[in-house]
Structure formats: structure tokens, C-alpha cells
Scaffold this active site. Sequence first.
Site: not given
Ligand code: NAD
Ligand code: WQD
Length: 339
Positions: A10, A31, A59, A81, A125, A150, A154, A177, A199, A295-296
Site C-alpha cells: 500500500g 498483503d 489477514l 499497516f 491516525s 473508520y 483506530k 499520522y 483526499n 463536506r459533512p
Molecule cells: P493503503 O490502502 O494504500 O494500504 C493498505 C494496504 O493494506 C493495501 O495494500 C491493502 O491491499 C492492504 N490490506 C487491506 N486489508 C488487508 C487484509 N485484510 N489483509 C492483507 N492486506 C490488507 O493505505 P495507506 O494509506 O498506506 O494506509 C496504511 C495505514 O495507515 C492504514 O492502517 C490506514 O488506516 C493508516 N492511515 C492512513 C492515512 C492516510 O491518509 N493514508 C492516515 C492515517 C492513518
Molecule cells: C483535506 C482537506 C477537505 C478533498 C482524511 C481522513 C483521516 C485521515 C486522512 C486516515 C479537508 C479538503 C478534500 C477535495 C477538498 N485518514 N478537500 N476537496 O479529511 O483531513 O482526512 O484522510 O486516517 O481519517 O478523514 O483529508 O485529504 O480528505 O481533506 O476541499 O476534493 O481538503 O475538506 O479540508 P482529511 P482529505
Amino acid sequence: MKILVTGGLGYIGSHTAVALQQAGFEVLIVDNMSNSSIDVLEGIAHITGTTPQFKYLDLREKEEVHHYFKTHKDIDGIIHFAASKAVGESVENPLLYYENNINTLVYLLQECHAHKIQNLIFSSSCTVYGEPDSLPITENAPIKVANSPYGNTKQISEEIIFDTTKVSDIKAIALRYFNPIGAHESTEIGELPLGVPQNLVPFITQTAIGLREQLSVFGNDYPTEDGSCIRDYIHVMDLAEAHVVALQRLLENKNKEAFEVFNVGTGKGSSVFEVIKAFEKVSGTSLNYKVVDRRPGDVIAVYADTTRANKELGWKAKRDLEEALRSAWKWEEKVRRES
Ligand code: NAD
Ligand code: WQD
């Protein structure tokens, strides 16, 4: 040292696999490719010269997880992850999220316990903080009622890990993060959202490349300087490097508690309009965007107090917003050239 990276194909996992290999660790990836593809493995290998050992594993399949650990007995640590991460989807299908994010963690912890794997890093997160009472947010800020299943997974995951570390030899660090963006500078790996990105940054780059017509800015009437929401955008390689130092802390028994939590952000908040402006500057493009309704569920402003990570981990984000956006843009250009 052998480190198992779950979800290592991922977005964040693949960048962390690179950082781990470059720090001298042997990386094993599992994965189920539910949100990634096998090509990522090649990308990692192109950067580091070493292909991580990979096994397809879902998993959620407890017996298969058990079998994996029975046949891989010399794992020194796990970075977990693998999870589902789409906030909106979790509202529509909470059980999918509870199964994929909670069951998988429980199975992993059971195997850690059975095989005496004592070092675990968990992807948490900043979503656990909800709308903060004060900024920047420290790790001691209260955990608010989650506004999505979601986010709840966490919070629950942190509690499960905490309870487990109290009664076992397992040591764990949860990294909270903030908003990871950008890609590895080589453009061998990056973020590959399936379908329409939720995002901000991937939506921006896809709009600039012509894949989306227009970016919707969700609200300009928030109580912030320019009316748009504020987030702490962190370069994914800075985030990846935080995992390496957190892991080293556990492996060297430098942790002060069995379960520790660290914010991983830059400490700097940027508004949506600031991100757009910085993107236009580094890409030399003019972005088509329009302001639409809020966005809600969006919180107004979040950014990290990174003092604890700076002091305890000796880690600090090195790359700024412009560098992160430049890498995201370079990645988008490469992906579209090849598709
Ligand atoms: P991602 O979806 O790119 O990576 C997650 C990976 O896990 C993927 O490759 C997916 O195929 C794999 N996966 C999911 N379910 C699985 C399972 N049951 N068995 C095996 N593999 C599985 O996401 P990411 O952005 O790299 O996020 C990684 C972690 O970080 C996640 O736990 C996510 O919640 C957390 N996180 C992400 C963000 C973000 O904005 N990207 C922010 C905060 C926390
Ligand atoms: C960032 C800003 C939007 C898209 C999400 C998850 C959070 C975490 C990270 C995992 C906000 C604005 C966005 C668009 C916009 N993930 N926006 N137009 O909402 O901070 O967090 O990802 O843990 O749990 O909720 O990130 O990138 O979606 O938004 O204006 O098309 O951009 O309103 O202010 P967010 P985001």
C-alpha cells in the site's frame, strides 16, 4: 533483523519498506492487494535493489495467518499497516471496517503472543482527536467520540494494543499520522487511489493532469484565515522514516512504556487554498477549482504538536509542503504517461 510489514504494497507501507531496507532491515510483506497491486514490489526493488519477500495473505483469514507465522518463525518486529481507510465507505459498511481493521489486529496480536514477537508498530491516525479543543494537538489531547466507524477502529485498536501490552511482553508504538502526501522522489512508488480520490492532494494532481474536470473546495466559510480547513500535510517519506526510528526504539528497548503514542506530522498547518497555491507554484499549472458546500464530518483545523516525537524519537519532518507536492505531481505525471 526481519521485519514483517502488513499492507506493505500500500501507499505508506511501500514507502516504509524502502526506508526499512535502506536502514538495513530485511523486509517481509504480506498483503491481500485489496487496495494495491503486485507491481509495487518491483517499484520497491528498483529503488533499493532488493525485492522484499512477499506473500499474498488476507489477514482476516485467521487460519492462514496462523500458518504464515508457523512457517516464518524468525520475525523480529511487525509494522501493521493493513486496514481499510475510506471514511465514507466505513459509514456505509461499518462491519467491513470492524472486521478488516479489528479482527486482523487481534489475530496478529495472538500470533505475536504465541511466537514471542515483542515489537509492534501500529498505524493510527489524527482522526482519533476529532475536532480538537486547542492547537497544536499533543498526544495528551482527549480522544473524542469518533465521527466514523473508520475513526472508531483506530481508537479501539489503540485500546486493544494497550490492554495487550499490559499483560504480555509485547511492546508497541502507535503512530498517529496526520495527512500523508507525496511520493518517493524516484517516482517508482507513490499513491494510487482506486476510483475517484477522496483526499485533497490526489484529487488536485488528477485534476491538473486532466483526469478530473474540477477540484471542489469543500467550504470557504470556516473560522480560519482564508475560510478553508487546515491540515498538517506530511511527506510520505518523512512518515516512512518515523517508522524506522520508532521500530529501532523498540528493538533497542529504549521505550519508556510498553505502549507509546506519537504524533507524526510536520507541526505546520496549511489551508486548502494554501495547498492549491503551493501546488500551482511547483507544477507551473493553473488549477481549475470551485468552492462548494462544506463536506459533512470535516474538522476545521488540525495540526500536530510534534515535541514528543522530536524529543523521544529524535525524529523531525525534513521535507516541506512544496517538496511533497512536487513529488506528488512528478508521480502523477509518470503514472499517466504510462497508462
Ligand atoms: P493503503 O490502502 O494504500 O494500504 C493498505 C494496504 O493494506 C493495501 O495494500 C491493502 O491491499 C492492504 N490490506 C487491506 N486489508 C488487508 C487484509 N485484510 N489483509 C492483507 N492486506 C490488507 O493505505 P495507506 O494509506 O498506506 O494506509 C496504511 C495505514 O495507515 C492504514 O492502517 C490506514 O488506516 C493508516 N492511515 C492512513 C492515512 C492516510 O491518509 N493514508 C492516515 C492515517 C492513518
Ligand atoms: C483535506 C482537506 C477537505 C478533498 C482524511 C481522513 C483521516 C485521515 C486522512 C486516515 C479537508 C479538503 C478534500 C477535495 C477538498 N485518514 N478537500 N476537496 O479529511 O483531513 O482526512 O484522510 O486516517 O481519517 O478523514 O483529508 O485529504 O480528505 O481533506 O476541499 O476534493 O481538503 O475538506 O479540508 P482529511 P482529505
